[in-house]
Motif scaffolding. Structure first.
Motif, PDB file in Angstrom:
ATOM      1  N   VAL A   1      34.214  49.098  31.487  1.00 33.60           N
ATOM      2  CA  VAL A   1      35.207  48.021  31.559  1.00 33.60           C
ATOM      3  C   VAL A   1      34.656  46.856  32.377  1.00 33.60           C
ATOM      4  CG1 VAL A   1      37.546  47.403  32.281  1.00 33.60           C
ATOM      5  CG2 VAL A   1      37.102  49.666  31.313  1.00 33.60           C
ATOM      6  N   ARG A   2      34.014  47.158  33.492  1.00 34.46           N
ATOM      7  CA  ARG A   2      33.408  46.095  34.297  1.00 34.46           C
ATOM      8  C   ARG A   2      32.385  45.321  33.471  1.00 34.46           C
ATOM      9  NH1 ARG A   2      34.164  50.267  38.262  1.00 34.46           N
ATOM     10  NH2 ARG A   2      32.121  51.181  37.918  1.00 34.46           N
ATOM     11  N   ASP A   3      31.607  46.046  32.683  1.00 32.73           N
ATOM     12  CA  ASP A   3      30.582  45.409  31.853  1.00 32.73           C
ATOM     13  C   ASP A   3      31.215  44.538  30.761  1.00 32.73           C
ATOM     14  OD1 ASP A   3      27.651  45.268  31.310  1.00 32.73           O
ATOM     15  OD2 ASP A   3      28.255  46.074  29.371  1.00 32.73           O
ATOM     16  N   ALA A   4      32.332  45.008  30.201  1.00 33.24           N
ATOM     17  CA  ALA A   4      33.008  44.233  29.144  1.00 33.24           C
ATOM     18  C   ALA A   4      33.497  42.890  29.681  1.00 33.24           C
ATOM     19  CB  ALA A   4      34.174  45.040  28.572  1.00 33.24           C
ATOM     20  N   LEU A   5      34.090  42.879  30.878  1.00 33.94           N
ATOM     21  CA  LEU A   5      34.556  41.612  31.446  1.00 33.94           C
ATOM     22  C   LEU A   5      33.399  40.748  31.931  1.00 33.94           C
ATOM     23  CD1 LEU A   5      37.367  43.086  31.303  1.00 33.94           C
ATOM     24  CD2 LEU A   5      37.989  41.637  33.240  1.00 33.94           C
ATOM     25  N   LYS A   6      32.310  41.384  32.328  1.00 36.25           N
ATOM     26  CA  LYS A   6      31.119  40.613  32.700  1.00 36.25           C
ATOM     27  C   LYS A   6      30.617  39.812  31.503  1.00 36.25           C
ATOM     28  CE  LYS A   6      27.294  42.300  32.018  1.00 36.25           C
ATOM     29  NZ  LYS A   6      26.077  43.121  31.848  1.00 36.25           N
ATOM     30  N   ARG A   7      30.628  40.420  30.321  1.00 37.97           N
ATOM     31  CA  ARG A   7      30.161  39.723  29.112  1.00 37.97           C
ATOM     32  C   ARG A   7      31.092  38.574  28.746  1.00 37.97           C
ATOM     33  NH1 ARG A   7      29.393  45.069  27.322  1.00 37.97           N
ATOM     34  NH2 ARG A   7      31.199  44.922  25.954  1.00 37.97           N
ATOM     35  N   VAL A   8      32.391  38.810  28.864  1.00 38.13           N
ATOM     36  CA  VAL A   8      33.367  37.807  28.423  1.00 38.13           C
ATOM     37  C   VAL A   8      33.541  36.689  29.443  1.00 38.13           C
ATOM     38  CG1 VAL A   8      35.804  37.438  27.858  1.00 38.13           C
ATOM     39  CG2 VAL A   8      34.613  39.457  26.978  1.00 38.13           C
ATOM     40  N   ASP A   9      33.636  37.039  30.720  1.00 38.63           N
ATOM     41  CA  ASP A   9      34.026  36.066  31.746  1.00 38.63           C
ATOM     42  C   ASP A   9      32.895  35.620  32.665  1.00 38.63           C
ATOM     43  OD1 ASP A   9      36.969  35.794  31.322  1.00 38.63           O
ATOM     44  OD2 ASP A   9      36.915  37.956  31.663  1.00 38.63           O
TER      45      ASP A   9
ATOM     46  N   LEU B   1      33.648  36.781  41.758  1.00 41.66           N
ATOM     47  CA  LEU B   1      34.434  37.702  42.581  1.00 41.66           C
ATOM     48  C   LEU B   1      34.545  37.176  44.014  1.00 41.66           C
ATOM     49  CD1 LEU B   1      35.923  40.379  42.829  1.00 41.66           C
ATOM     50  CD2 LEU B   1      33.709  41.533  43.085  1.00 41.66           C
ATOM     51  N   ASN B   2      33.440  36.675  44.539  1.00 38.89           N
ATOM     52  CA  ASN B   2      33.432  36.182  45.926  1.00 38.89           C
ATOM     53  C   ASN B   2      34.154  34.846  46.101  1.00 38.89           C
ATOM     54  OD1 ASN B   2      32.018  38.321  47.109  1.00 38.89           O
ATOM     55  ND2 ASN B   2      30.026  37.463  46.531  1.00 38.89           N
ATOM     56  N   SER B   3      34.325  34.097  45.000  1.00 38.21           N
ATOM     57  CA  SER B   3      34.910  32.759  45.115  1.00 38.21           C
ATOM     58  C   SER B   3      36.434  32.773  45.116  1.00 38.21           C
ATOM     59  CB  SER B   3      34.417  31.875  43.957  1.00 38.21           C
ATOM     60  OG  SER B   3      34.932  32.345  42.718  1.00 38.21           O
ATOM     61  N   THR B   4      37.035  33.956  44.989  1.00 37.83           N
ATOM     62  CA  THR B   4      38.486  34.076  44.940  1.00 37.83           C
ATOM     63  C   THR B   4      38.966  34.828  46.179  1.00 37.83           C
ATOM     64  OG1 THR B   4      38.174  34.370  42.569  1.00 37.83           O
ATOM     65  CG2 THR B   4      40.393  34.685  43.398  1.00 37.83           C
ATOM     66  N   PRO B   5      40.039  34.399  46.814  1.00 39.07           N
ATOM     67  CA  PRO B   5      40.489  35.060  48.057  1.00 39.07           C
ATOM     68  C   PRO B   5      41.083  36.437  47.799  1.00 39.07           C
ATOM     69  CG  PRO B   5      42.059  33.381  47.405  1.00 39.07           C
ATOM     70  CD  PRO B   5      40.874  33.221  46.489  1.00 39.07           C
ATOM     71  N   ARG B   6      41.071  37.269  48.836  1.00 36.69           N
ATOM     72  CA  ARG B   6      41.705  38.593  48.762  1.00 36.69           C
ATOM     73  C   ARG B   6      43.165  38.426  48.361  1.00 36.69           C
ATOM     74  NH1 ARG B   6      38.457  38.304  52.872  1.00 36.69           N
ATOM     75  NH2 ARG B   6      40.055  37.653  54.364  1.00 36.69           N
TER      76      ARG B   6
ATOM     77  N   THR C   1      48.710  37.158  28.686  1.00 39.24           N
ATOM     78  CA  THR C   1      47.593  37.431  27.784  1.00 39.24           C
ATOM     79  C   THR C   1      46.267  37.216  28.494  1.00 39.24           C
ATOM     80  OG1 THR C   1      48.924  36.670  25.917  1.00 39.24           O
ATOM     81  CG2 THR C   1      46.549  36.844  25.564  1.00 39.24           C
ATOM     82  N   LYS C   2      46.226  36.224  29.383  1.00 37.37           N
ATOM     83  CA  LYS C   2      44.997  35.884  30.082  1.00 37.37           C
ATOM     84  C   LYS C   2      45.361  35.110  31.347  1.00 37.37           C
ATOM     85  CE  LYS C   2      40.344  35.792  29.504  1.00 37.37           C
ATOM     86  NZ  LYS C   2      39.525  37.000  29.348  1.00 37.37           N
ATOM     87  N   PHE C   3      44.544  35.251  32.388  1.00 41.07           N
ATOM     88  CA  PHE C   3      44.713  34.415  33.572  1.00 41.07           C
ATOM     89  C   PHE C   3      44.065  33.054  33.335  1.00 41.07           C
ATOM     90  CE2 PHE C   3      44.846  38.673  35.825  1.00 41.07           C
ATOM     91  CZ  PHE C   3      46.206  38.595  36.127  1.00 41.07           C
ATOM     92  N   GLY C   4      44.332  32.126  34.238  1.00 43.38           N
ATOM     93  CA  GLY C   4      43.880  30.758  34.030  1.00 43.38           C
ATOM     94  C   GLY C   4      42.424  30.506  34.312  1.00 43.38           C
ATOM     95  N   SER C   5      41.728  31.461  34.922  1.00 45.18           N
ATOM     96  CA  SER C   5      40.319  31.240  35.250  1.00 45.18           C
ATOM     97  C   SER C   5      39.550  32.554  35.203  1.00 45.18           C
ATOM     98  CB  SER C   5      40.201  30.640  36.661  1.00 45.18           C
ATOM     99  OG  SER C   5      40.559  31.604  37.637  1.00 45.18           O
TER     100      SER C   5
END
Length: 493
Positions: free
Chosen positions: A277-285, A297-302, A343-347
């Motif tokens: 699943v991590r790999d699938a989102l890596k390809r898409v996003d 991942l690091n550019s978004t706050p906790r 359906t999807k987040f904005g970023s």
């Protein structure tokens, strides 16, 4: 094939200059759940090995009544699982006794299938070994006992009384106990190496054989996991291992006897939706790039501004759910579209952080349900392919509110075998000295952790620590995760 592999490994050790005359004790690790079926001829052959010949030329097909043996990848025993659970009073009773519901890949259902479909082969079988005890048998020159920890993966062993369960045995096949033999504690000495290894490889005649066990319990001992530690393997499927004081009777997890502490248990949880699943989102996003993934991942706050997601691309084990569910900060279980979400987040940043935070919240929730107590002393050991990703480890540390470590050396299961051999020899020597009235000078035996850590004082490397606001952020998110998981499970059903 396994016997020939042992021939090859031992010859390579000798060729590479290993002095086997210095070996004082040996143990091993093997894949769990597989089974081997010894003939009377095979047992006699095992006891009379010729040191001038290769093992595989002596322990051949005639040593076994079944030559194509079932292993953990065999999932064809659904019917046998149903029959066994029905016979003893249901899945919950199987969990209470053996620590797991009946699984097709477990040994008990596999034995039952052989009994049903190859009755003559079963009747001709004198002893049944697990892969671990089979390997130990070769070194011992006799049928080695099955250890408590590996016996726990058979749906036949009572993990509380440390004995074979009569109801489970009766539900599986007739006269099974005599074929399995008496089980032993995982940290016990079961004998000396056979004369074959003394003559052929120069091993000492008094070299001790400690009980061999399965790869998961052996890995737990190889990481020298202490009471408040949690092991998380990040692979194709993610796995969580932990020490447990009691059997939590969790239907979808596995509880095994602890490989070292005979009065404790080992919890094992598997999560299907891991690296794939991590790999699938890596390809898409993240443009199919792990560096980009980590940057996002690091550019978004906790806390991800209240954006949360569950991604179960395959049917998950706990909860029994499949699908994706994304909530923003305004969603709750009372929302009209709670079961559909976004359906999807904005970023892409929000997508990546929601994935990793959701996975870690999922693991923490189920580990809590299994009985692991999180607190100030909690520490996590991360292993597996994704454990090299510092950004993922930081989210793990924050969500679990615990520091994360990695091992400096790989092959935890094999290291665990070596550590257990050393500790079992130490316990054996302590017992012998006590019997010789030397206990005054010897003293009580040390704990496994204290004894082994003196030889490997810096086997772990600390990778990250939780942020100061982690608990305030993720405790509310944990409750919210449970709402999302319940809704996704209901929609799957």
């Amino acid at each position: 094939m396994w016997v020939k592999a042992l021939d090859i490994v031992l010859d390579r050790l000798v060729v590479q200059g290993a002095d086997l005359s210095t070996v004082t004790a040996i143990s091993g690790s093997a894949q769990q759940h597989g089974s081997l079926y010894w003939s009377q001829y095979g047992i006699q052959k095992l006891k009379n090995l010729d040191p001038d010949k290769f093992l595989h030329l002596q322990i051949d097909d005639s040593a076994f009544t079944v030559t194509r043996t079932p292993i953990w990848m065999d999932g064809t025993t659904e019917n046998q699982c149903l029959e066994m659970e029905t016979a003893i009073g249901g899945a919950s009773e199987m969990v209470r006794i053996t620590g797991s519901k009946c699984y097709p890949r477990f040994t008990g259902p596999q034995i039952r299938k052989i009994y049903q479909q190859r009755t003559h082969a079963y009747e001709d079988t004198k002893r049944i070994s697990l892969v671990s005890s089979f390997l130990a048998s070769i070194f011992l020159g006799n049928i080695a006992p099955i250890d408590y920890a590996d016996a726990s993966g058979m749906n036949l062993f009572d993990i509380d009384t440390k004995t074979w369960s009569k109801p489970c045995l009766n539900s599986c096949a007739p006269d099974l106990e005599e074929r399995l033999g008496q089980p032993v504690a995982t940290n016990s000495i079961i004998g000396n190496v056979s004369n074959f290894f003394v003559q052929r490889f120069g091993m000492p005649a008094n070299c001790k054989v400690a009980a061999f066990t399965g790869d998961n319990p052996s890995a737990l001992s190889g990481m020298v996991v202490e009471k408040n530690w949690l092991v998380m393997s990040l692979g194709t499927s993610d796995t969580v291992m932990m020490n447990l004081q009691n059997n939590p009777e969790l239907e979808k997890g596995h509880v095994l006897c602890h490989p070292i502490e005979t009065d404790q248990f080992m919890g094992l949880l598997c999560f299907r939706n891991g690296s794939l699943v991590r790999d699938a989102l890596k390809r898409v996003d993240a443009n199919d790039n792990w560096s980009n993934f980590s940057e996002l991942l690091n550019s978004t706050p906790r806390g991800n501004y209240g954006n949360m997601a569950l991604h179960f691309h395959s049917l998950e084990i706990i909860p029994n759910a499949k699908g994706n569910l994304r909530w923003n900060k305004n969603h709750s279980s009372a929302s009209p579209d709670a079961d559909k979400g976004l359906t999807k987040f904005g970023s892409p940043q929000a997508e990546i952080r929601a994935l990793i935070e959701g996975q870690m919240l999922h693991r923490r929730a189920i580990a809590t349900d299994m009985g692991f107590n999180f607190g100030e002393e909690t520490k996590i050991i991360a292993t597996g392919g994704a454990s090299v990703n510092k950004a993922i480890l930081q989210v793990m540390s924050d969500v679990f509110n615990a520091p994360v470590y990695v091992q400096k050396h790989s092959e935890a299961a094999l290291l665990g075998a070596a550590y257990r051999a050393k500790y079992a020899l130490y316990l054996h020597t302590s017992k012998v000295n006590a019997q010789k009235k030397a206990a005054v000078t010897w003293g009580p035996p040390e704990s496994y952790q204290h004894y082994i850590l003196q030889y490997i004082p810096s086997h772990l490397q600390r990778m990250c620590a939780p942020s100061k606001d982690s608990q305030d952020i993720y405790e509310p998110m944990l409750a919210r995760y449970r709402e999302m998981a319940r809704i996704l499970e209901d929609s799957t059903a």
